[in-house]
Design a protein around this motif. Structure first.
Motif, PDB file in Angstrom:
ATOM      1  N   ASP A 117       7.727  28.828   4.868  1.00 22.96           N
ATOM      2  CA  ASP A 117       7.627  28.785   3.410  1.00 22.96           C
ATOM      3  C   ASP A 117       8.673  29.686   2.762  1.00 22.96           C
ATOM      4  OD1 ASP A 117       5.351  26.978   3.027  1.00 22.96           O
ATOM      5  OD2 ASP A 117       4.199  28.539   4.037  1.00 22.96           O
ATOM      6  N   HIS A 118       9.001  30.785   3.412  1.00 24.61           N
ATOM      7  CA  HIS A 118      10.060  31.663   2.913  1.00 24.61           C
ATOM      8  C   HIS A 118      11.407  30.957   2.976  1.00 24.61           C
ATOM      9  CE1 HIS A 118      12.323  35.187   1.938  1.00 24.61           C
ATOM     10  NE2 HIS A 118      12.793  35.379   3.160  1.00 24.61           N
ATOM     11  N   LEU A 119      11.654  30.231   4.066  1.00 27.07           N
ATOM     12  CA  LEU A 119      12.892  29.474   4.193  1.00 27.07           C
ATOM     13  C   LEU A 119      12.974  28.420   3.086  1.00 27.07           C
ATOM     14  CD1 LEU A 119      15.483  28.666   5.664  1.00 27.07           C
ATOM     15  CD2 LEU A 119      14.082  27.303   7.237  1.00 27.07           C
ATOM     16  N   ARG A 155      13.931  30.063  -0.301  1.00 31.08           N
ATOM     17  CA  ARG A 155      15.335  30.473  -0.385  1.00 31.08           C
ATOM     18  C   ARG A 155      16.261  29.270  -0.524  1.00 31.08           C
ATOM     19  NH1 ARG A 155      17.236  35.257   3.406  1.00 31.08           N
ATOM     20  NH2 ARG A 155      18.972  34.942   1.960  1.00 31.08           N
ATOM     21  N   LEU A 156      15.956  28.182   0.157  1.00 27.06           N
ATOM     22  CA  LEU A 156      16.753  26.969   0.003  1.00 27.06           C
ATOM     23  C   LEU A 156      16.644  26.432  -1.421  1.00 27.06           C
ATOM     24  CD1 LEU A 156      15.858  25.155   3.346  1.00 27.06           C
ATOM     25  CD2 LEU A 156      18.162  25.860   2.645  1.00 27.06           C
ATOM     26  N   ALA A 157      15.444  26.368  -1.933  1.00 24.92           N
ATOM     27  CA  ALA A 157      15.225  25.816  -3.271  1.00 24.92           C
ATOM     28  C   ALA A 157      15.901  26.643  -4.355  1.00 24.92           C
ATOM     29  CB  ALA A 157      13.724  25.715  -3.541  1.00 24.92           C
ATOM     30  N   GLY A 158      16.109  27.915  -4.093  1.00 25.83           N
ATOM     31  CA  GLY A 158      16.699  28.786  -5.097  1.00 25.83           C
ATOM     32  C   GLY A 158      18.211  28.871  -5.068  1.00 25.83           C
ATOM     33  N   ALA A 159      18.869  28.147  -4.159  1.00 21.87           N
ATOM     34  CA  ALA A 159      20.328  28.283  -4.050  1.00 21.87           C
ATOM     35  C   ALA A 159      21.005  26.963  -3.680  1.00 21.87           C
ATOM     36  CB  ALA A 159      20.669  29.341  -3.002  1.00 21.87           C
ATOM     37  N   VAL A 160      20.588  25.861  -4.304  1.00 20.42           N
ATOM     38  CA  VAL A 160      21.126  24.544  -3.963  1.00 20.42           C
ATOM     39  C   VAL A 160      22.579  24.424  -4.427  1.00 20.42           C
ATOM     40  CG1 VAL A 160      20.856  22.056  -4.263  1.00 20.42           C
ATOM     41  CG2 VAL A 160      18.823  23.527  -4.138  1.00 20.42           C
ATOM     42  N   PRO A 161      23.513  24.088  -3.514  1.00 20.31           N
ATOM     43  CA  PRO A 161      24.917  23.955  -3.918  1.00 20.31           C
ATOM     44  C   PRO A 161      25.188  22.631  -4.622  1.00 20.31           C
ATOM     45  CG  PRO A 161      24.692  23.507  -1.580  1.00 20.31           C
ATOM     46  CD  PRO A 161      23.335  23.923  -2.063  1.00 20.31           C
ATOM     47  N   LEU A 166      17.112  31.123   8.328  1.00 19.38           N
ATOM     48  CA  LEU A 166      17.178  32.325   7.500  1.00 19.38           C
ATOM     49  C   LEU A 166      18.446  33.115   7.782  1.00 19.38           C
ATOM     50  CD1 LEU A 166      13.429  33.395   7.700  1.00 19.38           C
ATOM     51  CD2 LEU A 166      14.627  32.529   5.678  1.00 19.38           C
ATOM     52  N   GLN A 167      18.857  33.166   9.045  1.00 16.23           N
ATOM     53  CA  GLN A 167      20.094  33.864   9.400  1.00 16.23           C
ATOM     54  C   GLN A 167      21.310  33.166   8.803  1.00 16.23           C
ATOM     55  OE1 GLN A 167      19.761  33.858  13.672  1.00 16.23           O
ATOM     56  NE2 GLN A 167      18.589  35.780  13.735  1.00 16.23           N
TER      57      GLN A 167
END
Length: 328
Positions: A176-178, A181-187, A320-321
């Motif tokens: 859920d953390h991953l 973070r993905l949802a908050g930084a979509v290119p 995450l890395q």
């Protein structure tokens, strides 16, 4: 060979299949079939009618998620790509009537080839095939309406979260953390293209050191081509993640070299590739969790399903890395 075969492998009634194919001039006489092992999603069968061989594909036996395992999608994209530079099997018949074998299915050409261990030369050929795929004009091959490329990445993140929620059977907090973070930084997508959705050595047939056919188009659509590249590179990193499967083993070209070759062939900027790798990790983690769920429900056919659930945690960590590397 018996004159009459009442049943076949799980999920394939050979009597009904024979009747359907005979009506379309695709088979004569009784059929024999066997499961082609290796895949962990749709079921693939090698079918013989005594003189010919062909391949039948159908969805898994149970727990089929919405939008997943779409036979019509696979059939349509392979048919459209037939005369391009992308190697695909010839398609023969699509049956969308679930009453024939219990689910929609399609029939395609049997292509000679295998899945040898990776080599730098094979991986270079794979990247070149991927670049050719992403160079195909969707409208020119009748696929202009094959997907909704606008907002593709945002929908991908949300889609795999929905698939995860539909397959939850245990606690996986880091996933859920991953997602967050993905949802908050979509290119921003640079180019809309036909994407395969699961491009890897294991989804191709190799003969003579070259790619003879690209298979398993169930996740194909119109979208951001860097999603294909990132997933392909991730599969090459599986050995380092200690989750390698047949087809991922062997001698690999460094990911940076493959990415650079692809960038030169397509002209795309790969500076944000880490985000796409993280998305690929999320996607494979969700798929693995879905397979794990089906395994716990006794709804899988074949070997190797008991260990798939162990793939989820290392994929989440790697994702995450990959995101953290963009912040360095």
């Amino acid at each position: 060979m018996p004159a009459h075969i009442e049943t076949g492998p799980p999920g394939l009634d050979l009597d009904r299949l024979r009747d359907r194919l005979a009506r379309h001039g695709l088979a004569e006489g009784p059929l024999a079939a066997e499961v082609i092992h290796g895949g962990k999603s749709n079921l693939t069968y090698l079918v013989r009618d005594g003189g010919r061989r062909f391949v039948v594909r159908r969805p898994p036996l149970g727990h089929v998620l919405a939008t997943a395992h779409d036979m019509g999608r696979e059939y349509r994209v392979m048919t459209a790509l037939r005369d391009t530079g992308v190697p695909v099997p010839r398609t023969y018949h699509l049956c969308e009537d679930p009453d024939v074998v219990g689910a929609p299915f399609y029939v395609m050409e049997y292509v000679e080839g295998g899945q040898p261990p990776a080599t730098p030369a094979i991986e270079a050929d794979l990247v070149d095939v991927l670049a050719r795929l992403h160079d195909v004009d969707p409208a020119a091959v009748g696929l202009a309406d094959f997907g909704r490329p606008e907002g593709f990445l945002e929908r991908q993140v949300k889609r795999w979260k929905r698939q995860l929620d539909a397959s939850r059977s245990r606690d996986l907090p880091d996933i859920d953390h991953l997602f967050a973070r993905l949802a908050g930084a979509v290119p921003k997508t640079q180019r809309h293209a036909i994407v395969h959705g699961d491009f890897k050595l294991g989804n191709t047939l190799i003969a003579g050191g070259q790619v003879r056919a690209v298979l398993d188009w169930e996740m194909s659509t119109l979208g951001d081509p860097l999603t294909d590249l990132a997933l392909f590179l991730l599969y090459g990193d599986f050995a380092a993640l200690d989750i390698a499967e047949p087809g991922e083993a062997g001698e690999h070209m460094p990911s940076a070299g493959l990415a650079g070759r692809y960038a030169r062939g397509t002209g795309l900027d790969i500076s944000r590739l880490g985000w796409y790798v993280a998305l690929a990790c999320f996607k494979l983690a969700v798929i693995s969790e879905g397979i794990h769920f089906r395994y716990t429900q006794g709804l899988t056919v074949g070997d190797g399903f008991d260990e798939i659930g162990e793939h989820v945690a290392p994929l989440v960590t790697h994702g995450l890395q990959a995101l953290e590397s963009l912040e360095d």
